[in-house]
Design an enzyme around this catalytic site. Structure first.
Site, PDB file in Angstrom:
ATOM      1  N   SER A 142      -5.458  -2.257   6.137  1.00 26.76           N
ATOM      2  CA  SER A 142      -6.305  -2.017   4.967  1.00 26.76           C
ATOM      3  C   SER A 142      -6.997  -3.321   4.607  1.00 26.76           C
ATOM      4  CB  SER A 142      -5.412  -1.588   3.779  1.00 26.76           C
ATOM      5  OG  SER A 142      -6.152  -1.600   2.570  1.00 26.76           O
ATOM      6  N   TYR A 155       1.979  -1.722  -1.907  1.00 26.17           N
ATOM      7  CA  TYR A 155       0.987  -1.448  -0.845  1.00 26.17           C
ATOM      8  C   TYR A 155       0.426  -2.748  -0.279  1.00 26.17           C
ATOM      9  CZ  TYR A 155      -3.011   1.021   1.319  1.00 26.17           C
ATOM     10  OH  TYR A 155      -3.944   1.540   2.198  1.00 26.17           O
TER      11      TYR A 155
END
Ligand code: NAD
Length: 260
Positions: A142, A155
């Site tokens: 990401s 995350y």
């Protein structure tokens, strides 16, 4: 040439993983799907992909938070295909909350699924790749592997961990015909992003429309979501022989987000 190779794409019943699995199948790659969902829909997807592209498509429902289920899935893939040539670590979850309110079980689930699972799939896949002297490990990380955002502590920690894991595996496999890279997408409008819009609105005290405009797309200079097809095209390139010299990299595909 990818035709005739085999791939395992974790979390491929939805979003980015589904697009990557479909793109690989369209290039003649036999694919093992994984992920949650309605069994009837998953079976229909499996049959359709196989029929549309004339490849073998398998499915394994392993829960990526459970190492013993990952081991069973990797064993099933090896039994079906001989070895996994292309491993795409894509399954992931998100939870948005200020750290002091972050439920510990959510933190642990994110670390388990978004980071620890990759250690397990990779450790099971590498021996077969080494034997065949060819392998591709593609970790869907990401932009949050490169930069942080508030309220996403688990995350961001997991994805930064994926960046370190990617580089380490690249070094360990560099002389074995194997590459290991991470793709770092910006915001892609998949169920994972759709689900976090209400939570982000709550955490920031703003409307859902404001989340899309002022939080999500504000991060991306292009003011556009990245598409699943664009991510899949990058994965296909990394899987190909033209990308043999690309290893240990974190490939941003984020509309300019991390250039800022
Ligand atoms: P998605 O929710 O559409 O798909 C997630 C997939 O993972 C689904 O198939 C789901 O069933 C599967 N999954 C979830 N938990 C699982 C578990 N415990 N075991 C097995 N499978 C499980 O999400 P997406 O947006 O396509 O995300 C895919 C990956 O891309 C994730 O790793 C995510 O972090 C990453 N990513 C997404 C975006 C984005 O904006 N959507 C941006 C950057 C990175």
């Amino acid at each position: 040439m990818l035709k005739g190779k085999s791939a395992l794409v974790t979390g491929s019943t939805s979003g980015i993983g589904l697009a990557v699995a479909s793109a690989l199948a369209a290039r003649g790659v036999n694919v093992m799907l994984n992920g949650f969902g309605d069994p009837v829909q998953i079976e229909a997807l499996r049959v359709k992909l196989a029929k549309d592209h004339g490849v073998r498509v398998e499915y394994h429902g392993a829960d990526m938070s459970r190492p013993e289920e990952i081991a069973a899935m990797m064993g099933a893939a090896a039994a079906a295909f001989g070895a996994v040539d292309i491993l795409v670590n894509n399954a992931g979850i998100q939870f948005v909350s200020p750290v002091e309110e972050f439920p510990p079980e959510k933190w642990e689930a994110i670390i388990a699924i978004n980071l620890v699972a990759l250690f397990h799939t990779i450790r099971h896949a590498v021996p077969g790749m080494k034997q065949r002297k060819w392998g591709r490990i593609i970790n869907i990380a990401s932009a949050h592997a490169l930069v942080a955002s508030p309220f996403k502590s688990a995350y961001v920690a997991a994805k930064h961990g994926v960046a370190g894991l990617t580089k380490t595996i690249a070094l360990e496999t560099a002389t074995s015909g194997i590459t290991c890279n991470a793709i770092c997408p910006g915001y892609v409008l998949t169920p994972l992003v759709q689900k976090q819009i209400p939570d982000t609105a709550k955490a920031r005290g703003i409307s859902e429309e404001a989340v899309v405009r002022d939080v999500l797309l504000a991060a991306q200079p292009t003011k556009q979501f990245v598409t699943v097809e664009q991510v899949a095209a990058l994965a296909l390139f990394l899987a190909g022989d033209e990308a043999a010299a690309i290893t240990g990299t974190l490939q941003a595909i984020d509309g300019g987000w991390t250039a800022q």
